[in-house]
Motif scaffolding. Sequence first.
Motif, mmCIF file in Angstrom:
data_model
loop_
_atom_site.group_PDB
_atom_site.id
_atom_site.type_symbol
_atom_site.label_atom_id
_atom_site.label_comp_id
_atom_site.label_asym_id
_atom_site.label_seq_id
_atom_site.Cartn_x
_atom_site.Cartn_y
_atom_site.Cartn_z
ATOM 1 N N PHE A 37 28.842 50.018 -3.495
ATOM 2 C CA PHE A 37 27.846 48.937 -3.452
ATOM 3 C C PHE A 37 28.435 47.618 -2.960
ATOM 4 O O PHE A 37 27.964 46.539 -3.343
ATOM 5 C CB PHE A 37 27.217 48.740 -4.837
ATOM 6 N N THR A 72 26.423 57.842 -2.043
ATOM 7 C CA THR A 72 25.825 57.557 -0.744
ATOM 8 C C THR A 72 26.294 58.611 0.251
ATOM 9 O O THR A 72 27.216 59.380 -0.041
ATOM 10 C CB THR A 72 26.220 56.144 -0.262
ATOM 11 N N GLY A 94 19.952 55.436 0.956
ATOM 12 C CA GLY A 94 21.274 55.934 0.614
ATOM 13 C C GLY A 94 21.909 56.765 1.705
ATOM 14 O O GLY A 94 22.886 57.475 1.464
ATOM 15 N N THR A 113 31.145 58.655 -2.952
ATOM 16 C CA THR A 113 31.027 57.525 -3.869
ATOM 17 C C THR A 113 30.446 56.293 -3.179
ATOM 18 O O THR A 113 30.793 55.979 -2.050
ATOM 19 C CB THR A 113 32.414 57.168 -4.445
ATOM 20 N N ASN A 114 29.573 55.617 -3.888
ATOM 21 C CA ASN A 114 28.992 54.367 -3.402
ATOM 22 C C ASN A 114 29.588 53.207 -4.200
ATOM 23 O O ASN A 114 29.446 53.154 -5.424
ATOM 24 C CB ASN A 114 27.464 54.388 -3.570
#
Length: 452
Positions: free
Chosen positions: A120, A270, A285, A117-118
């Motif tokens: 951000f 990512t 990424g 999981t990204n």
Amino acid sequence: MSSSSAVTPKRPHVVVVGGGFGGLAAVRKLKRADVDITLIDRHTYNTFQPLLYQVATASLNPGDITWFLRAIRAGQRNVRFLKGIVTTIDHQSKVLSLHGDVSVSYDYLILANGVTTNYFGTPGAEEFGIPLYKRSDALKVRDTMFANLEEFAINGQDSDLRLVVVGGGATGVETAGALAEFRNDDMPTTYPELDRSRIHITLLEMAPHVLGPFHEKLRDYAKKSLEKRHVDLRLGTAVKEVRADGVVVERDGVEEFLPAGIVVWATGVTAHPTVLDWNVPQGRGGRVEVDEHQRVKGLPNTFAIGDISIGPDPLPQLAQPAIQGGKHVAKFIRAEIKGRTVKPFKYSDKGTMATIGKSSAIAEIKGLPRLKGFPAWIIWVGLHVATLLGNRNRFATMINLSSKYLFRRTHNAIVGETPYVVAKHELTISPSDKLAKERVIEARKTAAKRGR
């Protein structure tokens, strides 16, 4: 320090890191090759991620979408499984190091470990948001939802309950649609004491539309289908912060706080942080850079496939690119062992699809016109069931989905454990009273007013 080291066998040793779509495709394609294979994964099971949201929304058992990786030996004797997490890779010596002081040597290495999981960099997102990338994530969403509902069922709805889904991609849309259908169709029977109008399903998307990769007409259909299910759809809305009790969002420069009992984080992926220690070239990424044969740049005997890889022409992070990439790498290895060559990898786009709920889906499939509604939904169901690993998984999933969509009177939900609820106010319920439901509702309303 003791060390458990795998001795390189006489036949070429192919090590595959990751038991997802790509990794298993490569392993199976090497079934009749003159090689020995070691499949490494941090879990002992494969998770069918496209249906995780069905577990999160209480429609499927977690076992329906997981497959024991060691079962692969039932039909393939040149493979063994090893549970572990790769920490470092010595490319010169061709040795992997795993947690627990385990080393594995290889002649060919295939990295198919997927992504994670990204967040951000969004404040609080990793701490308070629940991703939908692992089986444990889906179970956490499901059990948290029922814990909230049981709390309201005992103590009354002195506040609204909002379930927030962040991300308007396929996972976000499918999750929001399923949650809305549970609220609309099941709760009147299973939670008659609750006021559904005070339970909100909110889908947040930064872009001006949902399901960006699809054609404009299909995106519009999906939007209308979500709105028909009374999903609170907020487009052009950015998440600025996730808190324990909700999210801070911004739209047109104006910030707003949305109280929420659950925040499902369904946007962006990512590379795993451990990839930084693998000494491989990384691009956007954190994905591993590969050439036209999926070989890692500068490392001729090392390959990367699926979500973790990025080539000259970046491919979507979906199942089909991973499966086709895995098959190509296996073909390349078989050819090289025999002194032959193969043509560069060429991805064949078979299309993509997403579902919004019962009898509602969209599909762009090669060779067919754009589909929406019931025809797309039937194809979506059939394809996902067929793609599952193992006949038992297919049968169980088909039974559970049929129970959900065809036999609505059951209103059965697949649930886990929820914590005991402590009543905030004295409340007596008489099960023999014909007007129990109405009296419970009135009693809770009165208790809620007194508690203010």
